[in-house]
Design a protein around this motif. Structure first.
Motif, PDB file in Angstrom:
ATOM      1  N   GLU A   1       0.830  -1.192   0.000  1.00  0.00           N
ATOM      2  CA  GLU A   1       0.000   0.000   0.000  1.00  0.00           C
ATOM      3  C   GLU A   1       0.872   1.253   0.000  1.00  0.00           C
ATOM      4  O   GLU A   1       1.913   1.289   0.674  1.00  0.00           O
ATOM      5  N   PRO A   2       0.476   2.274  -0.757  1.00  0.00           N
ATOM      6  CA  PRO A   2       1.304   3.485  -0.841  1.00  0.00           C
ATOM      7  C   PRO A   2       1.636   4.097   0.516  1.00  0.00           C
ATOM      8  O   PRO A   2       2.780   4.498   0.758  1.00  0.00           O
ATOM      9  N   ALA A   3       0.634   4.185   1.412  1.00  0.00           N
ATOM     10  CA  ALA A   3       0.882   4.805   2.710  1.00  0.00           C
ATOM     11  C   ALA A   3       1.904   4.007   3.518  1.00  0.00           C
ATOM     12  O   ALA A   3       2.774   4.579   4.184  1.00  0.00           O
ATOM     13  N   ARG A   4       1.811   2.698   3.438  1.00  0.00           N
ATOM     14  CA  ARG A   4       2.779   1.861   4.161  1.00  0.00           C
ATOM     15  C   ARG A   4       4.171   1.998   3.545  1.00  0.00           C
ATOM     16  O   ARG A   4       5.177   2.056   4.272  1.00  0.00           O
ATOM     17  N   ALA A   5       4.237   2.065   2.223  1.00  0.00           N
ATOM     18  CA  ALA A   5       5.528   2.235   1.563  1.00  0.00           C
ATOM     19  C   ALA A   5       6.203   3.515   2.025  1.00  0.00           C
ATOM     20  O   ALA A   5       7.415   3.548   2.279  1.00  0.00           O
ATOM     21  N   ALA A   6       5.415   4.585   2.150  1.00  0.00           N
ATOM     22  CA  ALA A   6       5.977   5.857   2.607  1.00  0.00           C
ATOM     23  C   ALA A   6       6.449   5.768   4.053  1.00  0.00           C
ATOM     24  O   ALA A   6       7.546   6.237   4.387  1.00  0.00           O
ATOM     25  N   ARG A   7       5.635   5.169   4.909  1.00  0.00           N
ATOM     26  CA  ARG A   7       6.005   5.071   6.330  1.00  0.00           C
ATOM     27  C   ARG A   7       7.263   4.242   6.519  1.00  0.00           C
ATOM     28  O   ARG A   7       8.182   4.629   7.236  1.00  0.00           O
ATOM     29  N   THR A   8       7.308   3.072   5.889  1.00  0.00           N
ATOM     30  CA  THR A   8       8.457   2.195   6.082  1.00  0.00           C
ATOM     31  C   THR A   8       9.691   2.720   5.344  1.00  0.00           C
ATOM     32  O   THR A   8      10.824   2.464   5.766  1.00  0.00           O
ATOM     33  N   GLY A   9       9.467   3.469   4.262  1.00  0.00           N
ATOM     34  CA  GLY A   9      10.585   3.985   3.489  1.00  0.00           C
ATOM     35  C   GLY A   9      11.202   5.246   4.059  1.00  0.00           C
ATOM     36  O   GLY A   9      12.310   5.629   3.693  1.00  0.00           O
TER      37      GLY A   9
END
Length: 260
Positions: free
Chosen positions: A141-149
């Motif tokens: 998910e885009p939001a998770r990608a941003a948080r983890t990245g």
């Protein structure tokens, strides 16, 4: 910085745009050959200042002394491959915000691998469309990608999705005619870099940048006869976009403090 429910509004957009025009930040752009001239003119029309060198012997000095750095992978030739690491190192050392635009990583495994390498030391903002995001973060998910990245993500499309550490925003301005002219998306990445240089919250900076650029696009499309006349109309609209335009046209869809 975490976006509050009242953190983004037409009044906020007006205030941030006013600060940009007062400060006239310089954005150093490592961008593709097709987009260079248009990107420079977009920044100038907005009220910012472009610098564009990709010469390896001087790019670090330009990046360090600029107010923000854009790295666009649309023309990933050898000269830009040499310039990008030097510019990134200098900008990070100087504490400057960085925008990465991984153009067409969905078309090239080599380019996708290079973008993934650049993301290992996260930029301030990743600006990409849905296909590019799916190529970089398959099944995520885009939001998770941003948080983890560790970066803010601005995913552009018919609706624009901005994902930060603890907040997401959805915006819906723009016009289909913008997609019929080359380099509008690339120039939009430079606009994001300009706003990041004067607004410390990357979610808000991205939202204002997208709103200003896309509202100018709407105004330009209403005046243009087609793609050929859109470009000068867009530059004029960026130069003239004001409080009235932002307050009457901004389409704010949603804010979610949960970030998902």
């Amino acid at each position: 910085m975490t976006a509050r429910p009242d953190a983004f509004s037409p009044d906020v957009a007006v205030s941030v745009l006013s600060r940009l025009r007062e400060r006239a930040p310089r954005v150093h752009c490592i961008t593709n050959a097709v987009a260079q001239s248009f990107t420079a003119n977009v920044l100038l029309a907005l009220g910012a200042i472009p610098s564009m060198t990709i010469a390896p012997e001087e790019v670090a000095t330009f990046a360090a002394s600029a107010d923000a750095l854009l790295v666009n992978l649309g023309t990933l030739d050898e000269r830009r491959r040499q310039a990008i690491p030097a510019a990134l190192e200098a900008a990070r050392a100087a504490g400057k915000p960085i925008v990465l635009d991984p153009v067409f990583v969905n078309r090239s495994p080599v380019r996708c691998a290079y973008a993934d390498q650049l993301l290992s030391d996260p930029p301030t903002l990743l600006r990409a469309n849905r296909e590019e995001v799916e190529s970089l973060f398959p099944g995520e998910e885009p939001a998770r990608a941003a948080r983890t990245g560790g970066f803010t993500l601005a995913m552009t499309g018919s609706e624009d999705l901005i994902c930060g550490a603890n907040a997401t925003l959805r915006l819906a301005n723009g016009h289909p005619l913008l997609s019929r002219v080359t380099a509008t998306g690339c120039a939009g990445g430079a606009v994001m870099a300009a706003f990041l240089s004067i607004e410390p919250d990357p979610v808000i900076a991205s939202a204002v940048a997208l709103s200003v650029f896309n509202i100018a696009g709407e105004i330009a499309a209403e005046r243009a006869r087609g793609p050929g006349s859109l470009v000068p109309e867009l530059l004029d609209a960026l130069y003239g976009v004001d409080e009235t335009a932002l307050k009457s046209r901004l389409k704010f869809v949603d804010l979610n403090l949960g970030g998902s």
